[in-house]
Design a protein around this motif. Sequence first.
Motif, short mmCIF file in Angstrom:
data_model
loop_
_atom_site.label_atom_id
_atom_site.label_comp_id
_atom_site.label_asym_id
_atom_site.label_seq_id
_atom_site.Cartn_x
_atom_site.Cartn_y
_atom_site.Cartn_z
N ALA A 43 0.66 -1.13 0.16
CA ALA A 43 0.11 0.03 0.10
C ALA A 43 0.87 1.24 0.15
N GLY A 44 1.97 1.11 0.71
CA GLY A 44 2.88 2.37 1.04
C GLY A 44 3.58 2.56 -0.75
N ASN A 45 3.92 1.35 -1.42
CA ASN A 45 4.54 1.56 -2.46
C ASN A 45 3.48 2.10 -3.70
N LEU A 46 2.70 1.68 -3.59
CA LEU A 46 1.33 2.23 -4.58
C LEU A 46 1.29 3.72 -4.34
N GLN A 47 1.53 4.31 -3.35
CA GLN A 47 1.40 5.77 -3.33
C GLN A 47 2.23 6.53 -4.24
N ILE A 48 3.22 5.75 -4.75
CA ILE A 48 3.85 6.51 -6.05
C ILE A 48 3.05 6.98 -7.03
N PHE A 49 1.75 6.14 -7.19
CA PHE A 49 1.02 6.71 -8.28
C PHE A 49 0.26 7.97 -8.02
N ALA A 50 0.28 8.29 -6.92
CA ALA A 50 -0.31 9.55 -6.10
C ALA A 50 0.74 10.79 -6.52
N GLY A 51 1.97 10.64 -6.87
CA GLY A 51 2.81 11.63 -7.08
C GLY A 51 4.27 11.68 -5.97
N ARG A 52 5.14 12.34 -6.48
CA ARG A 52 6.32 12.42 -5.81
C ARG A 52 5.93 13.04 -4.29
N GLU A 53 5.29 14.10 -4.21
CA GLU A 53 4.88 14.68 -2.81
C GLU A 53 4.29 13.94 -1.80
N GLN A 54 3.40 13.02 -2.43
CA GLN A 54 2.67 11.94 -1.49
C GLN A 54 3.48 11.02 -0.91
N ILE A 55 4.11 10.16 -1.79
CA ILE A 55 4.96 9.30 -1.28
C ILE A 55 6.09 9.63 -0.16
N ASN A 56 6.81 10.93 -0.96
CA ASN A 56 7.77 11.33 0.03
C ASN A 56 7.46 11.70 1.38
N SER A 57 6.27 12.45 1.30
CA SER A 57 5.57 12.71 2.68
C SER A 57 5.38 11.62 3.53
N TYR A 58 4.77 10.37 2.95
CA TYR A 58 4.53 9.29 3.73
C TYR A 58 5.79 8.90 4.26
N ALA A 59 6.86 8.75 3.41
CA ALA A 59 8.06 8.05 4.10
C ALA A 59 8.84 8.92 5.20
N ALA A 60 8.49 10.30 5.09
CA ALA A 60 8.96 11.49 6.14
C ALA A 60 8.20 11.06 7.44
N ALA A 145 18.81 9.01 -2.48
CA ALA A 145 18.52 10.19 -1.82
C ALA A 145 17.67 9.70 -0.70
N ASP A 146 18.16 10.16 0.50
CA ASP A 146 17.47 9.82 1.79
C ASP A 146 16.17 10.54 1.88
N LEU A 147 15.11 9.54 2.19
CA LEU A 147 13.79 10.01 2.39
C LEU A 147 13.12 10.51 1.27
N LYS A 148 13.47 10.02 0.03
CA LYS A 148 13.06 10.43 -1.38
C LYS A 148 12.63 9.10 -2.20
N PRO A 149 11.76 8.26 -1.84
CA PRO A 149 11.28 6.99 -2.31
C PRO A 149 10.95 7.13 -3.82
N TYR A 150 10.30 8.36 -4.13
CA TYR A 150 9.68 8.60 -5.29
C TYR A 150 11.07 8.60 -6.54
N ASP A 151 11.88 9.34 -6.21
CA ASP A 151 13.21 9.50 -6.92
C ASP A 151 13.95 8.02 -6.91
N ASN A 152 13.96 7.56 -5.86
CA ASN A 152 14.85 6.27 -5.54
C ASN A 152 14.24 5.08 -6.43
N MET A 153 12.97 4.79 -6.39
CA MET A 153 12.31 4.21 -7.20
C MET A 153 12.38 4.30 -8.67
N VAL A 154 12.21 5.54 -9.42
CA VAL A 154 12.22 5.69 -10.57
C VAL A 154 13.47 5.55 -11.03
N SER A 155 14.68 6.02 -10.41
CA SER A 155 15.96 5.93 -10.80
C SER A 155 16.46 4.46 -10.97
#
Length: 227
Positions: A43-60, A145-155
């Motif tokens: 469920a946490g991973n799928l938040q990537i489809f809600a955008g960078r801000e959403q999943i990065n905020s979730y990680a923080a 990049a620490d606490l940036k799961p969106y960018d980490n998963m994309v790259s």
Amino acid sequence: MSTIAAPSQAQRLTLFYREFIGKKIAMALSGVVLFGYVVIHMAGNLQIFAGREQINSYAAQLHSSAPVLWGARVVLLTAVLVHIYTAISLTRQSRAARPEGYRKTGQRHPNLPARTMLFSGLALAAFIVFHLLHLTTGTVHPQFADLKPYDNMVSGFQMPVVALFYVLSVALLGAHLYHGAWSMFQSLGISHPRYTPALKKFAVAFAFLLTVGFSLVPLAVLFGVVR
């Protein structure tokens, strides 16, 4: 007159665990913890489809309370260790109780996931180690990049080998969870001819949905849906 001290709660649990049924229940209970974790993780991973801000905020938010985070990690690590150790112990115990010459010609084998549970479990343990080094600590991620799961998963998933490795690994996870869920119901006594077919269907659906859910992210990145 001498008295014999009654065994403590810890001693009773140890003695119970040594029995075959005790190990089966330990496998089931640790499996419940792991099932819960994979659902939450998906469920946490799928938040990537809600955008960078959403999943990065979730990680923080997850990392905002160190005691809660490390408490969850300790529980999860304990469940993993109990699950692996008990699986190996049960396999050895079953083999010791079943001599090589016991098998009859033409005997029907159980399904493939059941016969390969130990192998798939050990393979998944190796995958989990890689996954942690890749997307949690960043040890094997060249652009982490620490606490940036969106960018980490994309790259990370833009590399076809890595993305396909994840997809194959979660397919193996699905096969493992299918048999694991069914065995868990039996070990906990949740089995009855009236609703056994429904439990089997649930195990199949559960494993299928988790496989698809975990595969969506690497495939979406690989094919440019998420960038």
